[in-house]
Design a protein around this motif. Structure first.
Motif, PDB file in Angstrom:
ATOM      1  N   LEU A  22       0.973  -1.389   0.091  1.00 17.05           N
ATOM      2  CA  LEU A  22       0.103  -0.111   0.158  1.00 17.05           C
ATOM      3  C   LEU A  22       0.789   1.390  -0.272  1.00 17.05           C
ATOM      4  O   LEU A  22       0.430   2.413  -0.876  1.00 17.05           O
ATOM      5  CB  LEU A  22      -0.614   0.053   0.819  1.00 17.05           C
ATOM      6  N   ALA A  23       1.967   1.348   0.819  1.00 15.63           N
ATOM      7  CA  ALA A  23       2.987   2.534   0.902  1.00 15.63           C
ATOM      8  C   ALA A  23       3.345   2.703  -0.326  1.00 15.63           C
ATOM      9  O   ALA A  23       3.907   3.860  -0.953  1.00 15.63           O
ATOM     10  CB  ALA A  23       3.894   2.723   2.198  1.00 15.63           C
ATOM     11  N   THR A  24       3.745   1.749  -1.149  1.00 14.61           N
ATOM     12  CA  THR A  24       5.039   1.764  -2.596  1.00 14.61           C
ATOM     13  C   THR A  24       3.576   2.459  -3.446  1.00 14.61           C
ATOM     14  O   THR A  24       4.199   3.264  -4.663  1.00 14.61           O
ATOM     15  CB  THR A  24       4.759   0.661  -2.590  1.00 14.61           C
ATOM     16  N   ARG A  25       2.613   1.775  -3.562  1.00 15.52           N
ATOM     17  CA  ARG A  25       1.044   2.549  -4.070  1.00 15.52           C
ATOM     18  C   ARG A  25       1.629   3.669  -4.129  1.00 15.52           C
ATOM     19  O   ARG A  25       1.526   4.579  -5.362  1.00 15.52           O
ATOM     20  CB  ARG A  25      -0.020   1.419  -4.556  1.00 15.52           C
ATOM     21  N   LEU A  26       0.981   3.875  -2.457  1.00 19.31           N
ATOM     22  CA  LEU A  26       0.706   6.130  -2.286  1.00 19.31           C
ATOM     23  C   LEU A  26       1.856   7.080  -2.673  1.00 19.31           C
ATOM     24  O   LEU A  26       2.122   8.102  -3.600  1.00 19.31           O
ATOM     25  CB  LEU A  26       0.712   6.345  -1.187  1.00 19.31           C
ATOM     26  N   VAL A  27       3.557   5.605  -2.146  1.00 17.45           N
ATOM     27  CA  VAL A  27       4.185   7.303  -3.065  1.00 17.45           C
ATOM     28  C   VAL A  27       4.290   6.906  -4.245  1.00 17.45           C
ATOM     29  O   VAL A  27       4.647   8.166  -5.543  1.00 17.45           O
ATOM     30  CB  VAL A  27       5.239   6.061  -2.617  1.00 17.45           C
ATOM     31  N   MET A  49       4.879   0.234   6.535  1.00 17.04           N
ATOM     32  CA  MET A  49       4.429   1.648   5.862  1.00 17.04           C
ATOM     33  C   MET A  49       6.136   2.111   5.434  1.00 17.04           C
ATOM     34  O   MET A  49       6.524   3.083   4.823  1.00 17.04           O
ATOM     35  CB  MET A  49       3.575   2.536   5.708  1.00 17.04           C
ATOM     36  N   VAL A  50       5.940   2.766   7.089  1.00 10.88           N
ATOM     37  CA  VAL A  50       7.346   3.283   6.966  1.00 10.88           C
ATOM     38  C   VAL A  50       8.448   2.707   6.440  1.00 10.88           C
ATOM     39  O   VAL A  50      10.193   3.788   5.990  1.00 10.88           O
ATOM     40  CB  VAL A  50       7.738   3.846   9.038  1.00 10.88           C
ATOM     41  N   THR A  51       8.836   1.597   6.260  1.00  6.31           N
ATOM     42  CA  THR A  51      10.475   1.308   5.954  1.00  6.31           C
ATOM     43  C   THR A  51      10.568   1.268   4.079  1.00  6.31           C
ATOM     44  O   THR A  51      10.806   1.101   3.637  1.00  6.31           O
ATOM     45  CB  THR A  51       9.989  -0.683   6.335  1.00  6.31           C
ATOM     46  N   VAL A  52       8.754   1.502   3.738  1.00  6.06           N
ATOM     47  CA  VAL A  52       9.362   2.163   2.362  1.00  6.06           C
ATOM     48  C   VAL A  52      10.122   3.159   1.811  1.00  6.06           C
ATOM     49  O   VAL A  52       9.891   4.148   2.744  1.00  6.06           O
ATOM     50  CB  VAL A  52       7.798   1.960   1.538  1.00  6.06           C
ATOM     51  N   ASP A  53      10.778   3.294   1.024  1.00  4.21           N
ATOM     52  CA  ASP A  53      11.764   4.367  -0.012  1.00  4.21           C
ATOM     53  C   ASP A  53      10.527   5.340  -0.316  1.00  4.21           C
ATOM     54  O   ASP A  53       9.605   4.864  -0.965  1.00  4.21           O
ATOM     55  CB  ASP A  53      12.038   3.881  -0.394  1.00  4.21           C
ATOM     56  N   GLY A  54      10.788   6.496  -0.173  1.00  6.39           N
ATOM     57  CA  GLY A  54      10.354   7.628  -0.396  1.00  6.39           C
ATOM     58  C   GLY A  54       8.536   8.028   0.954  1.00  6.39           C
ATOM     59  O   GLY A  54       8.068   8.845   0.744  1.00  6.39           O
ATOM     60  N   PHE A  55       8.213   7.304   1.216  1.00 10.49           N
ATOM     61  CA  PHE A  55       7.028   7.447   2.531  1.00 10.49           C
ATOM     62  C   PHE A  55       7.357   8.237   3.538  1.00 10.49           C
ATOM     63  O   PHE A  55       8.245   8.043   4.556  1.00 10.49           O
ATOM     64  CB  PHE A  55       7.012   6.037   3.108  1.00 10.49           C
TER      65      PHE A  55
END
Length: 574
Positions: A22-27, A49-55
């Motif tokens: 989900l976080a990757t899709r948002l980014v 979610m906070v582990t995703v680059d750019g989030f």
């Protein structure tokens, strides 16, 4: 989140958790800043979610403010916004903000961290529930104010997430995703992440039919008038609108939710159209009597039409909606706004017309030299603001006194007006200023907010200041709810609010050194405060503007007089 190859270069992992997906899709969709608050049912989700680059996580002071901030972020980014709440108490706090996004076509993703799948299946009597075993109360509530509401299942998690996000970007409406704690941490295939989501395309055949019919209509007339509404903003179509305005024979007016979508100095600009309350008669006539009227992304609500005083025939117009186009009584289904606008641009480019005669702007009051000791009023205040604003400003104005004062401004070039006239929730703008400042840091935000509105959401000013943003905030202090006073019962006890010392608020938030404060009660004090604001570009500025209790800007006086007259007429009829 990325795996590493033997050479050390990042590679796409074969699996990710649902939260990471989900976080990757948002980014990927540009919503790389997500607002919200932690709660025990969303902690597992947030940890992923906070582990995703750019989030980037933006902690808010309450969930309602997070929803407002995500809304402001989405409007200025011309994309989606997102927030994360916990189940029950958190999501219910946010629902008013999400409803406003639905009302005003803003694609916000409301993400709720839920109790585990087993707890929900067994109807356990957990905290944050209604202790009745039914975990779907709040999900059902969100179905009323979103374009889609989904409780994510592990078996279909990636499909559920992608479908919801596609709905948000395609329909420009908020969506709801409930994610149980166990689902948030479960692994899913990452293959879909290699392809970013894109909005649906127009039906090619219908678009061709529409373009042919549009060309036939346009070819018959020397003038085309466009009335542009807020949905054009939502789809980032301002460049196309400007290209259309550059064609000969085109006039362009905007609804108040799309004010300055075309620089108001442009020869084709008619300014803001509000039916009978349009300031320039020639501009109103150019819309109401247009031989060809194109309604592009418009919303025909009371505040946007001057309480339905428009005189044009909506049924006879060319209407370009988000997902359909219409020419008189013929509707073309599956023709999206981005394509219908480009079709109009192409059609106008194939036909010759004489250039339009600029209609001109309303007379703009210029603040006179301040007189010593003379108290401020709205007339002097807004005239001074008109001369003070700089190009490239994000003007943000809360519902009521602030918004209708700002509407009468002729905005400098490359500026935006952010407000919420349809939903009209007072207090929206302080959190929205946070979202707008993050979304467009290169533009300085200038906020106008009343004292009653500010008392609802002032906590989020702490987040604005501690994140280093430098808006100029005009706190209009008129001792209560002036709009309501102007409509009915001006001296009733319910119109009053408790008095605050506004210039001390930043110090209470631990931000004394991050903001310059001033209070202006007289014309001289306002002029001095405005000079300080321009000189303090590296700090936020809070100016308390003390105004008479029953004074209001020109447009609001006209509108409230009309509302009061209508109410009196209705009472007499009863």
């Amino acid at each position: 989140m990325s795996d590493q190859t033997q050479s050390g270069t990042p590679s796409t992992p074969t699996t990710v958790t649902v939260g990471q997906y989900l976080a990757t899709r948002l980014v990927q969709l540009g919503a790389d800043h997500v607002f919200g608050l932690p709660g025990d049912f969303n902690l597992a989700l947030l940890d992923q979610m906070v582990t995703v680059d750019g989030f980037h996580w933006v902690g808010s002071t309450n969930e309602l403010n997070a929803a407002y901030a995500a809304d402001g972020y989405a409007r200025i980014r011309r994309g989606i916004g997102a927030l994360v709440t916990t189940f029950g108490v958190g999501e219910l706090s946010a629902i008013n903000g999400v409803a406003g996004s639905f009302s005003e076509d803003v694609p916000v993703v409301q993400i709720t961290g839920m109790p585990s799948t087993s707890a929900r299946a067994n109807g356990l009597h957990l905290h944050h529930t209604l202790v009745d075993g039914d975990y779907d109360h709040f999900f059902r509530a969100y179905r009323e104010v979103t374009a889609s509401a989904t409780i994510v299942r592990l078996q279909t998690a990636t499909r559920d997430i992608d479908a919801a996000l596609m709905t948000a970007i395609s329909e420009s409406k908020p969506v709801y995703l409930g994610i149980p704690a166990d689902v948030a941490i479960a692994p899913v295939h990452a293959a879909n992440l290699r392809t970013p989501l894109v909005a649906a395309s127009s039906d090619r055949g219908e678009l061709e039919r529409f373009t042919e019919a549009l060309a036939a209509v346009v070819a018959q007339h020397e003038r085309v008038t466009m009335l542009v509404g807020p949905q054009v903003h939502r789809k980032s179509l301002e460049p196309v609108v400007r290209q259309i305005a550059d064609h000969d024979g085109v006039y362009l007016a905007s609804q108040n939710m799309a004010k300055a979508i075309l620089d108001e100095s442009h020869p084709a600009s008619l300014g803001t159209y509000m039916g009978a309350f349009t300031r320039v008669d020639a501009a109103r006539d150019a819309v109401d009597s247009a031989p060809v009227l194109v309604l592009a992304g418009t919303v025909m609500s009371d505040f946007l039409t001057g309480f339905f005083t428009q005189k044009f025939d909506e049924d006879a117009a060319v209407e370009l909606g988000l997902t359909t186009a219409r020419i008189a009584d013929t509707t073309f289904y599956g023709v999206r706004l981005e394509d219908s606008l480009r079709a109009l641009h192409a059609v106008l480019g194939r036909t010759g017309r004489a250039s339009v005669t600029p209609v001109g702007h309303p007379d703009v009051a210029v603040a006179a030299t301040p007189e010593p000791g003379v108290a401020l009023d709205h007339a002097y205040f807004w005239a001074a603001i008109q001369g003070w604003l700089r190009p490239g400003t994000t003007v943000i104005a809360d519902a009521g006194t602030s918004f209708y004062g700002a509407l009468d401004l002729v905005l400098p070039d490359e500026s935006d007006l952010l407000g919420q006239p349809v939903w009209s929730a007072i207090g929206y703008t302080i959190p929205a200023t946070l979202g707008a400042s993050i979304a467009s840091p290169q533009k300085r935000s200038v906020l106008f907010v009343g004292d009653g509105a500010a008392q609802l959401t002032i906590q989020e000013l702490a987040t604005v200041l501690h994140r280093g943003h430098t808006p100029v905030i005009f706190l209009l202090n008129n001792d209560g709810y002036t709009v309501e006073r102007k409509i009915q019962s001006p001296h009733a006890v319910y119109q009053d609010i408790t008095p605050w010392d506004w210039t001390l608020v930043p110090a209470a938030f631990g931000a004394r050194d991050l903001v310059v404060t001033a209070s202006a009660r007289t014309q001289e004090e306002l002029v001095e405060a405005l000079a300080v604001a321009h000189a303090s570009e590296n700090k936020a500025v809070l100016i308390e503007v003390v105004l008479p209790e029953l004074d209001s800007p020109r447009l609001l006086t006209v509108l409230t007089d009309a509302i009061a007259a209508a109410a009196a007429h209705a009472s007499a009829g009863a």
